[in-house]
Design an enzyme around this catalytic site. Structure first.
Site, PDB file in Angstrom:
ATOM      1  N   LEU A  97       1.933   8.114  10.831  1.00  0.00           N
ATOM      2  CA  LEU A  97       1.057   8.110  12.004  1.00  0.00           C
ATOM      3  C   LEU A  97       1.416   6.949  12.917  1.00  0.00           C
ATOM      4  CD1 LEU A  97      -2.431   8.694  10.307  1.00  0.00           C
ATOM      5  CD2 LEU A  97      -1.019  10.373  11.526  1.00  0.00           C
ATOM      6  N   ASP A 110       2.684   7.918   5.128  1.00  0.00           N
ATOM      7  CA  ASP A 110       2.082   6.589   5.314  1.00  0.00           C
ATOM      8  C   ASP A 110       1.807   5.870   3.995  1.00  0.00           C
ATOM      9  OD1 ASP A 110       1.401   5.998   8.248  1.00  0.00           O
ATOM     10  OD2 ASP A 110       0.740   8.074   8.070  1.00  0.00           O
ATOM     11  N   GLU A 169      -2.835  -0.921   1.429  1.00  0.00           N
ATOM     12  CA  GLU A 169      -4.060  -1.702   1.669  1.00  0.00           C
ATOM     13  C   GLU A 169      -5.237  -0.821   2.076  1.00  0.00           C
ATOM     14  OE1 GLU A 169      -4.361  -3.930   5.471  1.00  0.00           O
ATOM     15  OE2 GLU A 169      -5.076  -5.561   4.253  1.00  0.00           O
ATOM     16  N   ARG A 196     -11.558   4.434  12.078  1.00  0.00           N
ATOM     17  CA  ARG A 196     -11.247   4.830  10.699  1.00  0.00           C
ATOM     18  C   ARG A 196     -12.394   4.550   9.716  1.00  0.00           C
ATOM     19  NH1 ARG A 196      -5.553   5.120   9.984  1.00  0.00           N
ATOM     20  NH2 ARG A 196      -4.722   5.957  11.933  1.00  0.00           N
ATOM     21  N   HIS A 203      -7.324  -1.657  13.198  1.00  0.00           N
ATOM     22  CA  HIS A 203      -8.022  -2.222  12.033  1.00  0.00           C
ATOM     23  C   HIS A 203      -8.414  -3.668  12.306  1.00  0.00           C
ATOM     24  CE1 HIS A 203      -5.565   0.803   9.491  1.00  0.00           C
ATOM     25  NE2 HIS A 203      -6.827   1.177   9.413  1.00  0.00           N
ATOM     26  N   CYS A 236      -1.000  -4.636   5.179  1.00  0.00           N
ATOM     27  CA  CYS A 236      -1.169  -3.224   4.810  1.00  0.00           C
ATOM     28  C   CYS A 236      -0.182  -2.772   3.751  1.00  0.00           C
ATOM     29  CB  CYS A 236      -1.073  -2.351   6.055  1.00  0.00           C
ATOM     30  SG  CYS A 236       0.303  -2.722   7.107  1.00  0.00           S
TER      31      CYS A 236
HETATM   32  C1  CIR Z   1      -1.965   4.617  10.055  1.00  0.00           C
HETATM   33  O1  CIR Z   1      -2.079   4.892  11.250  1.00  0.00           O
HETATM   34  O2  CIR Z   1      -2.874   4.808   9.249  1.00  0.00           O
HETATM   35  C2  CIR Z   1      -0.678   4.001   9.582  1.00  0.00           C
HETATM   36  N1  CIR Z   1       0.402   4.547  10.312  1.00  0.00           N
HETATM   37  C3  CIR Z   1      -0.712   2.497   9.717  1.00  0.00           C
HETATM   38  C4  CIR Z   1      -1.723   1.856   8.832  1.00  0.00           C
HETATM   39  C5  CIR Z   1      -1.676   0.369   8.895  1.00  0.00           C
HETATM   40  N2  CIR Z   1      -2.642  -0.169   8.031  1.00  0.00           N
HETATM   41  C6  CIR Z   1      -3.124  -1.393   8.128  1.00  0.00           C
HETATM   42  O3  CIR Z   1      -2.761  -2.143   9.009  1.00  0.00           O
HETATM   43  N3  CIR Z   1      -4.026  -1.766   7.236  1.00  0.00           N
END
Ligand code: CIR
Length: 253
Positions: free
Chosen positions: A17, A60, A65, A130, A161, A248
């Protein structure tokens, strides 16, 4: 000894994503090498790293995290806000079960671990696209009985986030990007500031006197060194294209 749970980057990572389609696209092999650099930095900071196999069906999955909040002997395995990421949690729950008590979050809760930041006995939670109120309520149910105070923080709409703009530095210190969230939202804390032009570097991983930061942010590097940290830089260009950064890529407990 601190542990980190991580997960390898799948060949499908190019489909991760992203709010904006990356241009140039993700270089998956480079991403995998950069991920190994982060694993090495954790080890250099004295952390025992366990890395789970990648899941090709979950582009992903490196962003572990978001799938669990582990504090003390309790892990809340989340229900990620993005439906495409919900299949990531099973393997994480199975792995965590070897070390801690696992509590699964249940529908209609959604929560991404990237929205959760513990500072002492306070747990700040970003209310984001989210993470919803049911997710926050289930976090309260898991951790309030253990003496933690859960404090919701409103996120600006463009922030994915909470920890995109703020990270814990240990004790009552935080690293906070200027012009993101008012420092007052965090009550009595000591703030190390990140200049707006280096905002991406506000996501860092502090382990004792060591801190791992993204490569290429000299002012933040200097501010953390001046605050007494040994600073480890890690390249993050490819996870950044998928809206990821450093915290993450591991669950540290
Ligand atoms: C997302 O959009 O969920 C992932 N591509 C990126 C998540 C990053 N997560 C984070 O910084 N805790």
């Amino acid at each position: 000894m601190l542990r980190a749970l991580a997960r390898y980057i799948p060949a499908s990572f190019g489909n991760a994503l992203s709010a904006t389609p990356p241009d140039p696209p993700i270089d998956v092999e480079l991403a995998q090498r950069q991920h190994l650099r982060y694993m090495r930095a954790l080890a250099e900071c004295g952390v025992a790293v366990t890395t789970l196999p990648a899941d090709e069906a979950c582009p992903d999955c490196v962003f572990v995290e978001d799938t669990a909040v582990v504090i003390g002997r309790t892990a809340v395995v989340t229900r990620p806000g993005a439906p495409s990421r919900r299949a990531e949690t099973h393997a994480i729950a199975v792995a965590l079960d070897a070390w801690v008590d696992v509590i699964p979050m249940i529908e209609p809760a959604t929560l991404d671990g990237g929205d959760v930041m513990r500072v002492g006995d306070r747990i700040f939670v970003g209310r984001s696209a989210r993470t919803n109120d049911d997710g926050i309520a289930q976090l309260v149910a898991a951790f309030a009985p253990q003496g933690y105070t859960v404090i919701p923080v409103e996120l600006p709409p463009q922030v994915l986030h909470l920890k995109c703009v703020v990270s814990p530095l240990g004790g009552d210190r935080i690293l906070l990007a200027d012009d993101s969230i008012p420092a007052a939202a965090f009550g009595s804390v000591q703030v190390v500031s990140v200049a707006v032009e280096e905002a991406y570097a506000a996501n860092c991983v502090a382990i004792g006197d060591h801190v791992i930061v993204p490569e290429g942010f000299p002012h933040t590097h200097a501010a953390l060194a001046a605050a007494g940290f040994t600073v480890h830089e890690v390249p993050c260009s490819e996870v950044r294209k998928a809206d990821g950064s450093l915290t993450c890529q591991s669950i540290i407990f």
